[in-house]
Design an enzyme around this catalytic site. Structure first.
Site, mmCIF file in Angstrom:
data_model
loop_
_atom_site.group_PDB
_atom_site.id
_atom_site.type_symbol
_atom_site.label_atom_id
_atom_site.label_comp_id
_atom_site.label_asym_id
_atom_site.label_seq_id
_atom_site.Cartn_x
_atom_site.Cartn_y
_atom_site.Cartn_z
ATOM 1 N N HIS A 6 0.817 -1.202 0.000
ATOM 2 C CA HIS A 6 0.000 0.000 0.000
ATOM 3 C C HIS A 6 0.856 1.259 0.000
ATOM 4 O O HIS A 6 1.966 1.263 0.520
ATOM 5 C CB HIS A 6 -0.887 0.047 1.247
ATOM 6 C CG HIS A 6 -1.800 -1.118 1.360
ATOM 7 N ND1 HIS A 6 -2.276 -1.567 2.562
ATOM 8 C CD2 HIS A 6 -2.346 -1.952 0.432
ATOM 9 C CE1 HIS A 6 -3.068 -2.609 2.384
ATOM 10 N NE2 HIS A 6 -3.116 -2.866 1.093
ATOM 11 N N LYS A 16 6.211 6.350 7.362
ATOM 12 C CA LYS A 16 5.685 5.538 8.459
ATOM 13 C C LYS A 16 6.833 4.988 9.290
ATOM 14 O O LYS A 16 7.905 4.692 8.772
ATOM 15 C CB LYS A 16 4.885 4.346 7.923
ATOM 16 C CG LYS A 16 3.684 4.709 7.115
ATOM 17 C CD LYS A 16 3.041 3.464 6.529
ATOM 18 C CE LYS A 16 1.903 3.844 5.614
ATOM 19 N NZ LYS A 16 1.434 2.708 4.837
ATOM 20 N N TYR A 76 1.719 1.444 13.744
ATOM 21 C CA TYR A 76 2.285 2.422 12.814
ATOM 22 C C TYR A 76 2.244 3.806 13.435
ATOM 23 O O TYR A 76 1.285 4.137 14.131
ATOM 24 C CB TYR A 76 1.410 2.572 11.573
ATOM 25 C CG TYR A 76 1.290 1.435 10.641
ATOM 26 C CD1 TYR A 76 1.888 1.506 9.400
ATOM 27 C CD2 TYR A 76 0.543 0.302 10.951
ATOM 28 C CE1 TYR A 76 1.745 0.484 8.480
ATOM 29 C CE2 TYR A 76 0.401 -0.721 10.041
ATOM 30 C CZ TYR A 76 0.995 -0.627 8.814
ATOM 31 O OH TYR A 76 0.856 -1.635 7.914
ATOM 32 N N ASP A 112 -6.714 -6.295 -1.052
ATOM 33 C CA ASP A 112 -5.384 -6.721 -1.453
ATOM 34 C C ASP A 112 -5.428 -7.731 -2.602
ATOM 35 O O ASP A 112 -4.517 -7.767 -3.432
ATOM 36 C CB ASP A 112 -4.613 -7.290 -0.266
ATOM 37 C CG ASP A 112 -4.215 -6.202 0.720
ATOM 38 O OD1 ASP A 112 -4.159 -5.022 0.320
ATOM 39 O OD2 ASP A 112 -3.945 -6.525 1.887
#
Length: 124
Positions: A6, A16, A76, A112
């Site tokens: 992603h 991130k 995250y 996905d």
């Protein structure tokens, strides 16, 4: 379970910092910056609650991971808010990338399963 690959494109791109609170993952970042010398190359590493490692994923990278054990919790920190209209992805098993995932038949989300190939991905 496998998530990714992603990314958010354009001005909504995110950096991130990823870590694992419980369990372990194989974490992957793919360079999608067309002007980069490493465009299309990937990096993978194991993050776990035991090894306490973190992975910084800079802007301009696609990100994905595969859990290596049950009851894994991934955390995250992102430098920008999620922007749904900028959300993009690439198939986890794209032959161009040839990522050496530690699984052959992962559990995938519907999102996905339907991601485009590297060739058809929207990087602009």
């Amino acid at each position: 379970v496998l998530r990714g690959l992603h990314y958010q494109k354009g001005e909504h791109s995110q950096a991130k910092l990823v870590r694992v609170a419980s369990g372990s993952i194989f974490d992957v970042a793919v360079d999608i910056r067309k002007e980069s010398d490493t465009f299309g190359r990937w990096f993978g590493t194991v993050l776990s609650a035991r090894n306490k490692r973190q992975l910084y994923v800079p802007k301009g990278m696609a990100h994905g991971f595969c859990t290596l054990e049950a009851e894994t919790t991934v955390l995250y920190k992102a430098d920008a808010f999620y922007h749904a209209a900028s959300d993009r992805g690439i198939r986890w098993d794209d032959p161009h990338l040839a990522i050496d995932w530690p699984v052959d038949v992962p559990i995938l989300s519907g999102k996905d399963e339907s991601l485009p190939s590297w060739e058809d991905a929207d990087f602009d």
